[in-house]
Design an enzyme around this catalytic site. Structure first.
Site, PDB file in Angstrom:
ATOM      1  N   LYS A 252       0.831  -1.207   0.000  1.00 12.47           N
ATOM      2  CA  LYS A 252       0.000   0.000   0.000  1.00 12.47           C
ATOM      3  C   LYS A 252       0.874   1.270   0.000  1.00 12.47           C
ATOM      4  O   LYS A 252       2.084   1.190   0.153  1.00 12.47           O
ATOM      5  CB  LYS A 252      -0.957  -0.027   1.201  1.00 12.47           C
TER       6      LYS A 252
HETATM    7  C1  PLP Z   1      -5.768  -4.003   1.042  1.00 16.67           C
HETATM    8  C2  PLP Z   1      -7.247  -3.767   1.081  1.00 16.67           C
HETATM    9  C3  PLP Z   1      -8.024  -4.103   2.207  1.00 16.67           C
HETATM   10  C4  PLP Z   1      -7.537  -4.947   3.348  1.00 16.67           C
HETATM   11  O1  PLP Z   1      -6.419  -4.530   3.978  1.00 16.67           O
HETATM   12  P1  PLP Z   1      -5.488  -5.587   4.771  1.00 16.67           P
HETATM   13  O2  PLP Z   1      -4.643  -4.696   5.590  1.00 16.67           O
HETATM   14  O3  PLP Z   1      -4.736  -6.358   3.749  1.00 16.67           O
HETATM   15  O4  PLP Z   1      -6.381  -6.447   5.591  1.00 16.67           O
HETATM   16  C5  PLP Z   1      -9.354  -3.729   2.221  1.00 16.67           C
HETATM   17  N1  PLP Z   1      -9.919  -3.109   1.175  1.00 16.67           N
HETATM   18  C6  PLP Z   1      -9.229  -2.803   0.071  1.00 16.67           C
HETATM   19  C7  PLP Z   1      -9.914  -2.094  -1.034  1.00 16.67           C
HETATM   20  C8  PLP Z   1      -7.872  -3.150  -0.023  1.00 16.67           C
HETATM   21  O5  PLP Z   1      -7.197  -2.876  -1.146  1.00 16.67           O
END
Ligand code: PLP
Length: 377
Positions: A194
């Site tokens: 991210k």
């Molecule tokens: C990455 C993501 C999540 C979940 O995040 P994690 O930290 O991996 O649990 C939720 N929603 C979207 C749109 C994502 O891209």
């Protein structure tokens, strides 16, 4: 930046979709957290990270959690969403969006998306609202903010909760305001790929002091504030560690730099692909500031087989890509949905390498190889 990165090495390199940007700052903070002895979820980095990330979003409160998925679950639960409730979500998203609704005991209702921004289409939301609808959970997909003004107007009308799934959009803006506190609350992820990372981790941001208190309570087994080891209801252990928050603080120190780099990398792609026929990259609404989590490319005259051949051709040239998310309603444990736009773009879209250490000559190389691959497949 590896010193061997040079044009003559290009063909031996492999470009992943994403890779974290970790510097001496992150190393030093982790070391300091370890040395302090505060390695679970108490410790000054957690408090600093919550405060500073909330400020970064223009929100009053930040509640750190173990990851984005449990952050979405905690948000739904804390807002009173549960059994018998419907939650409207865009069909094109990472599966965590819909799964969090199921975790809360509620039912996701899949809504179609806007062809250009790829975010939930407010006009389609209006059609989906019924007496069972309790909340709307827009997703700021691939870094583009959803039209929160339109969504909030619908929600206000029908007394619905609004939770931003901002997992992919740290720093994105809608009409000049950063995402995260534009609805009842926003939920971020700090997974390694991210825009900002803590390895695993998440944050809920809100302007609502009472909601913040409820989120903190349920994050920590709903333990009574006045009577230790007394629990009036079921809660969770959804805490973030001080070690993870230490990484997060270092990333926040570098946040504006990291976001600027994403913007710059996208501009290089846009320029490099401008004359490649039938290929389009991310479109950004005039009212939006895109956080460009991932560069998106759509083969406008393509289909799923051609898209998959295109990805193979790129891989053989050392360039990783990944398909857009499948519509979540297509998963075997859902009943499908009539969302033609989500279904159409999911078949023709790919994400391209979008990480901070990419240099201009890397992106130029990738763009020229894309030109060759597009002509071949
Ligand atoms: C990455 C993501 C999540 C979940 O995040 P994690 O930290 O991996 O649990 C939720 N929603 C979207 C749109 C994502 O891209």
């Amino acid at each position: 930046m590896p010193p061997e990165t040079s044009t003559k090495m290009m063909n031996d390199k492999f470009y992943p979709i994403a890779q974290p940007s970790i510097t001496e700052k992150e190393h030093a903070n982790v070391e300091s957290a370890l040395k302090s002895g505060w390695i679970s979820s108490l410790g000054s980095y957690v408090n600093d990270f919550e405060k500073r990330f909330a400020e970064f979003c223009g929100a009053a409160h930040g509640i750190a959690v173990s990851n984005g998925t449990v952050g979405l679950h905690l948000a739904l639960r804390s807002l009173g969403v549960g059994k018998g409730d419907d939650v409207i979500v865009p069909d094109l998203s990472f599966i965590a969006t819909a799964n969090a609704v199921l975790m809360a005991g509620a039912t996701p209702v899949f809504c179609d998306i806007d062809r250009e921004t790829l975010c939930i289409d407010p006009a389609q939301i209006a059609v989906k609202i019924t007496p069972r609808t309790k909340a709307i959970m827009p997703v700021h997909i691939y870094g583009h903010p959803a039209d929160m003004d339109a969504i909030n107007a619908l929600a206000r009308d029908k007394d619905l909760k609004v939770i931003e799934d901002a997992a992919e959009a740290h720093g994105a803006e809608m009409r000049g305001r950063r995402v995260g506190a534009l609805g009842d609350c926003g939920v971020f992820s700090f997974y390694a790929n991210k825009n900002l990372t803590t390895g695993e981790g998440g944050m809920i941001t809100t302007n609502d002091a009472r909601l913040a208190e409820r989120l903190r309570l349920l994050r920590d087994h709903a333990m009574s504030k006045t009577r230790r080891y007394w629990h009036e209801e079921v809660g969770y252990n959804y805490r973030l560690t001080n070690i993870q928050a230490a990484i997060g603080c270092a990333q926040l120190d570098r946040a504006e730099f990291l976001l600027d780099r994403k913007k710059e990398i996208f501009a290089w792609y846009q320029e490099g692909l401008a004359s490649t026929p039938n290929v389009v990259v991310n479109r950004t609404a005039p009212w939006a500031k895109n956080a460009y989590w991932l560069v998106c490319l759509e083969l406008r005259d393509g289909d799923e087989m051609r898209r998959d051949r295109f990805m193979q051709a790129l891989r053989s040239r050392g360039i990783d890509s990944r398909p857009y998310f499948y519509p979540m309603s297509d998963m075997p444990y859902f009943q499908g949905a009539n969302t033609p736009v989500a279904h159409e773009v999911a078949k023709i879209g790919v994400n391209l390498p979008t990480y901070v250490d990419l240099r201009r000559d890397d992106v130029d190389y990738i763009c020229s190889e894309i030109g060759v691959a597009v002509a071949q497949v």
